[in-house]
Design an enzyme around this catalytic site. Structure first.
Site, PDB file in Angstrom:
ATOM      1  N   CYS A  42      38.752  46.485  33.045  1.00 32.59           N
ATOM      2  CA  CYS A  42      39.114  46.675  34.451  1.00 32.59           C
ATOM      3  C   CYS A  42      40.358  45.832  34.776  1.00 32.59           C
ATOM      4  O   CYS A  42      40.584  44.777  34.180  1.00 32.59           O
ATOM      5  CB  CYS A  42      37.958  46.263  35.353  1.00 32.59           C
ATOM      6  SG  CYS A  42      38.283  46.567  37.115  1.00 32.59           S
ATOM      7  N   ASP A  44      40.734  44.130  37.321  1.00 35.08           N
ATOM      8  CA  ASP A  44      40.286  42.979  38.114  1.00 35.08           C
ATOM      9  C   ASP A  44      40.858  41.661  37.566  1.00 35.08           C
ATOM     10  O   ASP A  44      40.736  41.376  36.374  1.00 35.08           O
ATOM     11  CB  ASP A  44      38.744  42.946  38.093  1.00 35.08           C
ATOM     12  CG  ASP A  44      38.172  41.999  39.136  1.00 35.08           C
ATOM     13  OD1 ASP A  44      38.528  40.802  39.124  1.00 35.08           O
ATOM     14  OD2 ASP A  44      37.355  42.450  39.957  1.00 35.08           O
ATOM     15  N   ARG A  46      39.859  38.819  37.682  1.00 36.57           N
ATOM     16  CA  ARG A  46      38.874  37.845  37.164  1.00 36.57           C
ATOM     17  C   ARG A  46      38.442  38.158  35.739  1.00 36.57           C
ATOM     18  O   ARG A  46      37.585  37.464  35.186  1.00 36.57           O
ATOM     19  CB  ARG A  46      37.650  37.828  38.092  1.00 36.57           C
ATOM     20  CG  ARG A  46      37.977  37.373  39.498  1.00 36.57           C
ATOM     21  CD  ARG A  46      36.879  37.720  40.476  1.00 36.57           C
ATOM     22  NE  ARG A  46      36.729  39.169  40.636  1.00 36.57           N
ATOM     23  CZ  ARG A  46      35.854  39.745  41.459  1.00 36.57           C
ATOM     24  NH1 ARG A  46      35.037  39.014  42.175  1.00 36.57           N
ATOM     25  NH2 ARG A  46      35.789  41.048  41.566  1.00 36.57           N
ATOM     26  N   HIS A  98      32.612  45.146  34.055  1.00 38.70           N
ATOM     27  CA  HIS A  98      32.138  43.859  34.594  1.00 38.70           C
ATOM     28  C   HIS A  98      31.263  44.097  35.803  1.00 38.70           C
ATOM     29  O   HIS A  98      31.476  45.043  36.567  1.00 38.70           O
ATOM     30  CB  HIS A  98      33.329  42.940  34.940  1.00 38.70           C
ATOM     31  CG  HIS A  98      34.145  43.409  36.102  1.00 38.70           C
ATOM     32  ND1 HIS A  98      34.011  42.873  37.366  1.00 38.70           N
ATOM     33  CD2 HIS A  98      35.077  44.372  36.214  1.00 38.70           C
ATOM     34  CE1 HIS A  98      34.862  43.484  38.183  1.00 38.70           C
ATOM     35  NE2 HIS A  98      35.520  44.397  37.508  1.00 38.70           N
ATOM     36  N   CYS A 101      32.031  45.003  40.051  1.00 42.24           N
ATOM     37  CA  CYS A 101      33.319  45.715  40.041  1.00 42.24           C
ATOM     38  C   CYS A 101      33.537  46.441  41.369  1.00 42.24           C
ATOM     39  O   CYS A 101      32.708  47.255  41.785  1.00 42.24           O
ATOM     40  CB  CYS A 101      33.332  46.708  38.882  1.00 42.24           C
ATOM     41  SG  CYS A 101      34.882  47.624  38.746  1.00 42.24           S
TER      42      CYS A 101
END
Ligand code: CO
Length: 208
Positions: A42, A44, A46, A98, A101
């Site tokens: 992803c 993302d 993080r 993750h 999400c």
């Protein structure tokens, strides 16, 4: 105009730290990359691929998009997979989702998020395939966590069904596709045990 000087400062320190340990590091890397892994994860912020598996530049080839989706006709993702498999000869393709999400959560609602809703249709398709399992979840959190996992399983299937991976297996190339999920709450990756390393009947590829 802010020029983001702090990022250039960070970059210089980072480069010095690496060359401090290995003065030839970047010269060696500039000559060639030889990663064993392709990471599909992803976007993302993080979930930084290299960092969470402790790998250095040159050790993992990366493709990221919202909700780590592998769409059959996405030339961007297919090009990455082809280069990784045909040219770099990676031995492992890791699809890593993750928990928590945002893309997955958004796919579970009917709110309007703009153009991204078209991308998330692919995740909504996953919802449809696994409707009974998702309906059995008690809370939104449970449902979203389950969909994060099921989406990985589904995207692993999509990777396996690409002509690139199918052809690699036909020519006995050593290539395994893995499905993992990462927890942004504790930084730990869990193996979803959907490892596939050769041709299997399409109906066995997913729990549909
Ligand atoms: Co995400």
């Amino acid at each position: 105009m802010p020029n983001l000087q702090h990022l250039f400062d960070n970059n210089k320190k980072w480069s010095e730290k690496i060359t401090g340990n290995d003065p030839d590091f970047f010269q060696k890397l500039a000559r060639q990359q030889n990663p064993e892994y392709l990471w599909i994860g992803c976007s993302d912020s993080r979930v930084p691929a290299n960092e969470i598996v402790g790998l250095m530049p040159g050790e993992i080839f990366v493709h990221r998009n919202i909700a780590n989706v592998v769409v059959h006709t996405d030339l961007n993702c297919l090009s990455v997979i082809q280069y990784a498999v045909d040219v770099l000869k990676v031995k492992h393709i890791i699809v890593c989702g993750h928990y928590g999400c945002g893309g997955i959560k958004a796919a579970l609602t009917d709110e309007d998020h703009g153009i991204i809703d078209n991308w998330l249709r692919h995740v909504k398709d996953v919802c449809r395939y696994y409707k009974s399992q998702l309906d059995a979840a008690q809370t939104f959190e449970e449902k979203s966590s389950l969909l994060c996992e099921l989406n990985v399983v589904e995207q692993v299937t999509n990777v396996c069904q690409t002509t690139i991976v199918q052809n690699a297996w036909k020519s006995n190339q050593d290539l395994t596709v893995h499905g993992w999920i990462y927890s942004i709450k504790n930084g730990i990756i869990k193996d979803l045990n959907v490892r596939i390393s050769g041709q299997v009947e399409p109906e066995l590829l997913s729990g549909k």
